[in-house]
Design an enzyme around this catalytic site. Structure first.
Site, PDB file in Angstrom:
ATOM      1  CE  LYS A 199     -15.887  34.358  84.110  1.00 15.93           C
ATOM      2  NZ  LYS A 199     -14.646  33.751  83.678  1.00 15.93           N
ATOM      3  CD  GLU A 205     -12.955  42.847  97.068  1.00  9.12           C
ATOM      4  OE1 GLU A 205     -13.803  42.018  96.660  1.00  9.12           O
ATOM      5  OE2 GLU A 205     -11.788  42.534  97.351  1.00  9.12           O
ATOM      6  N   GLY A 258     -11.915  36.821  83.485  1.00  5.42           N
ATOM      7  CA  GLY A 258     -12.086  38.197  83.960  1.00  5.42           C
ATOM      8  C   GLY A 258     -11.035  39.146  83.411  1.00  5.42           C
ATOM      9  NE  ARG A 259      -5.537  35.899  84.248  1.00  2.69           N
ATOM     10  CZ  ARG A 259      -6.138  34.957  84.948  1.00  2.69           C
ATOM     11  NH1 ARG A 259      -7.094  35.277  85.798  1.00  2.69           N
ATOM     12  NH2 ARG A 259      -5.810  33.678  84.814  1.00  2.69           N
ATOM     13  CD  GLU A 344      -6.392  37.190  88.671  1.00  5.32           C
ATOM     14  OE1 GLU A 344      -7.143  37.320  87.684  1.00  5.32           O
ATOM     15  OE2 GLU A 344      -6.676  37.685  89.778  1.00  5.32           O
ATOM     16  CG  HIS A 375      12.652  62.925  86.736  1.00  7.32           C
ATOM     17  ND1 HIS A 375      13.749  63.751  86.689  1.00  7.32           N
ATOM     18  CD2 HIS A 375      12.156  62.865  85.481  1.00  7.32           C
ATOM     19  CE1 HIS A 375      13.887  64.206  85.441  1.00  7.32           C
ATOM     20  NE2 HIS A 375      12.931  63.683  84.695  1.00  7.32           N
ATOM     21  CE  LYS A 504     -11.641  36.375  95.160  1.00  6.43           C
ATOM     22  NZ  LYS A 504     -12.287  35.853  93.973  1.00  6.43           N
TER      23      LYS A 504
HETATM   24  O1  F6P Z   1     -10.099  37.718  92.839  1.00  6.63           O
HETATM   25  C1  F6P Z   1      -9.656  37.645  91.529  1.00  6.63           C
HETATM   26  C2  F6P Z   1     -10.768  37.794  90.555  1.00  6.63           C
HETATM   27  O2  F6P Z   1     -11.522  36.646  90.503  1.00  6.63           O
HETATM   28  C3  F6P Z   1     -10.241  38.173  89.188  1.00  6.63           C
HETATM   29  O3  F6P Z   1      -9.821  37.080  88.476  1.00  6.63           O
HETATM   30  C4  F6P Z   1     -11.406  38.896  88.611  1.00  6.63           C
HETATM   31  O4  F6P Z   1     -11.038  39.667  87.506  1.00  6.63           O
HETATM   32  C5  F6P Z   1     -11.828  39.714  89.791  1.00  6.63           C
HETATM   33  O5  F6P Z   1     -11.628  38.864  90.907  1.00  6.63           O
HETATM   34  C6  F6P Z   1     -13.240  40.217  89.766  1.00  6.63           C
HETATM   35  O6  F6P Z   1     -14.158  39.181  89.637  1.00  6.63           O
HETATM   36  P1  F6P Z   1     -15.648  39.450  89.205  1.00  6.63           P
HETATM   37  O7  F6P Z   1     -15.626  40.052  87.851  1.00  6.63           O
HETATM   38  O8  F6P Z   1     -16.322  38.111  89.234  1.00  6.63           O
HETATM   39  O9  F6P Z   1     -16.249  40.400  90.201  1.00  6.63           O
END
Ligand code: F6P
Length: 539
Positions: A199, A205, A258-259, A344, A375, A504
């Site tokens: 987003k 990452e 995002g979620r 979240e 199990h 972060k």
């Molecule tokens: O660190 C949490 C977060 O901001 C989430 O809310 C989001 O879904 C995820 O990181 C990834 O964010 P982005 O889509 O901006 O890479």
């Protein structure tokens, strides 16, 4: 509201020891403690909520302004107050045509246009009309994203495997190089499309994995890596800076959290796997649940009922966790997906007005598919000292008619577990079993004690015909709205996530330190860990 809370607590104090099973003596408990859409049945009868408590919970929803807040969300009001944003993931799956105005602009044409562009792109990839740099069609797609840019499409793509007729989809999220290395080593760059989903297009990452993937493409197909890339983001300037052609960028607005984003461009891998028609069916299912949430009376409204049961278990009974137990192997990523959606959204400690809350909010959400969990951790569910409300999901039919015996066993196990949790086994019954096994005296008592099940452990069950795209859309939208209902009753903002920021920031600050810079005034534990990890590096 205070008075309703007090009455609920009183109801619980007076009835906490009552057997759930006895509640079935009431007239029509099944009818009154279930709610249905055409496809989905929600049964909440195996909880210790009686008629009085249910009426109070419905009053609580009314008193919290749920209906007004729900309507404000659908209307595009900026209910995400700390970010001053509307919350309109529902618009991505809407079939309404009346203008939906955000910041003076109707957002519906833009949504429709993006969906058309996604469909054209997906159709081109799936048909082999859009190819890689060497002219070879794409056989594989790697989605690089994390959190909401990974969990939704990964969960839904797996859920819809019987509908796959497109390229194979892979998901890389973790910054641990093992994730991308293990994924790419099985793939051929000439036939691989990389979708970079973020987003913000700043998430470390995703940016790190994207850079590694682009290097891998360059080594495999030369400089025309652009033919193998697509991006999904709200930050078009940043996608351009990465060299991704605008026609391969699928944008969405910041009013999609995002979620909550799998209904739009973040769902591109789902569409690539199952095709635009099935993706539209997925959206239609979610839209059907939206309509139900907006129109059904509170006591018959699936998300409302599910949210109220959640509030009862969390605030009135004090249960700190809930287990999501899909008896559906293809929903094996649902618990992980719901962990983000729920925790979240509702893992908050202050009210919308920034005051410390005097009540508990989101529980710890966890789970695994049945029957596997049986199990592993069900021992604790049945006999442990912690009561964990369980949430079962089960389909009437699987997609494997030739394996009907498997599905019958799956159903029987699912129903047996909720029954066992509720009914338990008395000490007397366990004594009889111990006797038939040849124990007597103290040995019989010991054996019986170990074989006694307290029972009276609550669960709810979601039953659906078959995990089709339409049904999956309904299930996911149901959970989204359940989170909303609980967030409204708790008086929190379910749509921001400030709690992820500190880690972060500290990670950015620690990067140079793990690479050798002076740790400065950090706490002693962190300094020791850095020192010991550095000492072990390269050994
Ligand atoms: O660190 C949490 C977060 O901001 C989430 O809310 C989001 O879904 C995820 O990181 C990834 O964010 P982005 O889509 O901006 O890479």
């Amino acid at each position: 509201m205070t008075d309703i809370w007090r009455q609920l607590e009183q109801n619980h104090a007076e009835t906490a020891d009552r057997a759930i099973l006895n509640l079935f003596d009431e007239d029509n408990r099944i009818g009154d403690f279930s709610a249905e859409t055409d496809d989905i049945l929600l049964d909440v009868s195996k909880t210790n909520i009686d008629r009085d408590a249910l009426a109070l919970l419905v009053d609580l929803a009314g008193a919290s302004g749920l209906a007004e807040k729900r309507d404000a969300m659908f209307a595009g009001e900026p209910i995400n107050s700390t970010e001053n944003r509307a919350v309109l993931h529902t618009a991505l799956r809407s079939q309404d045509t009346t203008p939906l105005i955000v910041d003076g602009e109707d957002v519906r044409p833009g949504i429709a246009d993006t969906l058309r562009r996604m469909a054209a792109f997906a159709t081109g990839i799936r048909a082999g009309d859009i190819t890689g740099a060497t002219g070879a069609p794409f056989t594989d797609v790697v989605n690089i994203g994390i959190g909401g840019s990974d969990l939704g499409p990964a969960m839904a793509t797996l859920a819809l495997v019987p509908y796959h007729d497109g390229p194979r989809c892979h998901f890389v999220s973790n910054v641990d190089g093992a994730h991308i290395a293990d994924t790419l080593k099985t793939l051929d760059p000439a036939t691989t499309l990389i979708v970079i989903a973020s987003k913000t297009f700043t998430t470390i990452e995703t940016m790190t994995n994207a850079a590694t993937a682009i290097d891998w493409l360059r080594e495999g197909v030369g400089e025309n890596t652009g033919a193998h890339l697509a991006a999904v983001s709200t930050a078009m300037d940043k996608t351009a800076a990465m060299g991704i052609a605008p026609e391969r960028v699928f944008g969405f607005a910041d009013w999609v959290g995002g979620r909550y984003s799998l209904w739009g461009p973040v769902g591109l891998p789902i569409m690539l796997a199952v095709g635009p028609d099935d993706f539209r069916a997925f959206l239609s299912g979610a839209h059907a649940m939206d309509r139900h949430f907006r129109t059904a009376g509170l006591a018959r409204n699936l998300p409302v009922l599910m949210g109220l049961v959640g509030v009862w278990h969390r605030n009135i009974c004090g249960h700190a966790t809930r287990a999501v137990l899909p008896y559906d192997q293809r929903l094996s990523r649902l618990p992980a997906y719901l962990q983000q959606l729920d925790m979240e959204s509702n893992g908050k400690g202050v009210s919308i007005s920034g005051r410390a809350l005097g009540h508990k909010t989101g529980p710890v959400v966890w789970g695994e598919p049945g029957t596997n969990g049986q199990h592993a951790f069900y021992q604790l569910l049945h006999q442990g000292t912690e009561v964990v409300p369980a949430e079962f999901l089960i389909a009437a039919d699987g997609h494997e008619p030739h394996l009907q015996a498997h599905h019958d066993l799956l159903k029987a196990n699912c129903l047996a577990q909720s029954e066992a949790l509720m009914v338990g086994r008395s000490f007397d019954a366990a004594m009889e079993i111990a006797a038939t096994l040849g124990y007597d005296g103290e040995d019989q008592r010991i054996q019986a004690a170990h074989r006694t099940f307290p029972g009276n452990r609550p669960s709810i069950t979601l039953a659906y015909p078959k995990l089709t795209p339409f049904v999956l859309g309904q299930i996911i939208a149901l959970y989204e709205h359940r989170v909303f209902v609980e967030g409204v009753i708790w008086g929190i903002n379910s749509f921001d996530q400030w709690g992820v920021e500190l880690g972060k920031e500290l990670a950015s600050a620690l990067l140079p330190v793990v690479q050798g810079a002076d740790p400065g005034t950090r706490d002693a534990s962190t300094r020791q860990l850095i020192k010991k990890l550095s000492a072990r590096q390269g050994n």
